[in-house]
Design an enzyme around this catalytic site. Structure first.
Site, mmCIF file in Angstrom:
data_model
loop_
_atom_site.group_PDB
_atom_site.id
_atom_site.type_symbol
_atom_site.label_atom_id
_atom_site.label_comp_id
_atom_site.label_asym_id
_atom_site.label_seq_id
_atom_site.Cartn_x
_atom_site.Cartn_y
_atom_site.Cartn_z
ATOM 1 C CG HIS A 14 -9.658 -2.183 1.861
ATOM 2 N ND1 HIS A 14 -10.153 -2.538 2.934
ATOM 3 C CD2 HIS A 14 -8.376 -2.644 1.755
ATOM 4 C CE1 HIS A 14 -9.108 -3.179 3.460
ATOM 5 N NE2 HIS A 14 -8.010 -3.330 2.601
ATOM 6 N NE ARG A 48 -6.882 -9.733 5.364
ATOM 7 C CZ ARG A 48 -7.844 -9.123 4.881
ATOM 8 N NH1 ARG A 48 -7.872 -7.611 4.839
ATOM 9 N NH2 ARG A 48 -9.242 -9.739 4.432
ATOM 10 C CG HIS A 78 -8.220 -7.653 0.457
ATOM 11 N ND1 HIS A 78 -7.218 -8.150 0.846
ATOM 12 C CD2 HIS A 78 -8.216 -6.331 1.035
ATOM 13 C CE1 HIS A 78 -6.466 -7.164 1.735
ATOM 14 N NE2 HIS A 78 -7.058 -6.167 1.850
ATOM 15 C CE1 TYR A 87 -4.272 -1.245 1.101
ATOM 16 C CE2 TYR A 87 -2.809 -2.988 1.777
ATOM 17 C CZ TYR A 87 -4.104 -2.599 1.431
ATOM 18 O OH TYR A 87 -5.186 -3.409 1.356
ATOM 19 C CE1 TYR A 89 -2.389 -6.588 3.865
ATOM 20 C CE2 TYR A 89 -3.168 -6.284 1.836
ATOM 21 C CZ TYR A 89 -3.402 -6.085 3.237
ATOM 22 O OH TYR A 89 -4.501 -5.809 3.511
HETATM 23 FE FE LIG Z 1 -6.265 -4.527 2.504
#
Ligand SMILES: [Fe+2]
Length: 229
Positions: free
Chosen positions: A167, A162, A165, A115, A154
């Site tokens: 968000h 995780r 995905h 991110y 990640y």
């Molecule tokens: Fe996330």
């Protein structure tokens, strides 16, 4: 005797009245004025899309891109790395009516699982050509669309890995929905405590569809959303 005759007359009037109403309804249905009774009873109340956590990487430090295309940065040197995808869908209320004017925000990791957020400690590289944060407003048809890339899974500390995905934060006049969209076939879906915490995990998982002839590089993910609007 007189009383029972009166009751009989009343009953007959009710029967005639019922018959008259049914005949009139049938005539209106035949004329296309009324929907068939089966259609009325078949009308389903849609389930609200299931909530997921906001997560720690909501991009509070930047404004969302509004171009609809997160795969390029204005003045950038090229396209974002990764599998390009189009994420699209319709925002509806539980009655199935499209929600106009809903604000749909998405944010996500890049194709390396990172991110663009100061709190992300994943050592995977940032992608200078990727905008991981976008927003769109639905029109009268409730439709939204983003061009983006498929994120990578990640590491998330003690939570584990995780799965990939995206968000979502969807805001209307009366409701706000925060959720996450996952990808079919991701090996981490079944172990993810957030995805598996909902009643119907499959409803948050999309299958990537083949590209269209107009945009052959973009696979398609359809993610319809239901909230109160
Ligand atoms: Fe996330």
């Amino acid at each position: 005797m007189r009383a029972s005759k009166g009751i009989l007359i009343q009953e007959e009037c009710r029967t005639i009245s019922r018959r008259t109403i049914l005949k009139a309804s049938a005539a209106m249905f035949a004329a296309g004025v009324l929907p068939p009774a089966s259609a009325v009873f078949a009308q389903k109340i849609l389930d609200r899309t299931q909530d997921q956590i906001l997560g720690p990487f909501y991009p509070i430090m930047s404004e969302p891109d509004r171009s609809g295309d997160l795969t390029r940065v204005p003045g950038g040197s090229g396209l974002a790395k990764g599998q390009p995808i189009i994420v699209r869908g319709t925002v509806r209320n539980p009655d199935g009516k499209p929600v106009s004017g809903a604000e749909v925000e998405i944010w996500q990791a890049n194709a390396a699982g990172r991110y663009a957020h100061p709190d992300d400690t994943n050592p995977a590289p940032l992608d200078p050509n990727f905008q991981g944060f976008g927003a769109a407003t639905t029109g009268p048809d409730g439709f939204y669309q983003f061009k983006t890339i498929k994120p990578l899974h990640y590491p998330a500390g003690s939570i584990g890995i995780r799965p990939a995905h995206i968000h979502f934060d969807v805001r209307g006049r009366r409701d706000e929905l925060v959720t996450q969209m996952y990808f079919e076939g991701d090996p981490y879906n079944e172990k993810d405590s957030f995805l598996q915490s909902v009643l119907n995990p499959n409803a948050l998982i999309v299958k990537l569809l083949s590209p269209t002839a107009e945009e052959p590089e973009f696979m398609i993910a359809v993610f319809d959303i239901v909230f109160r609007g």
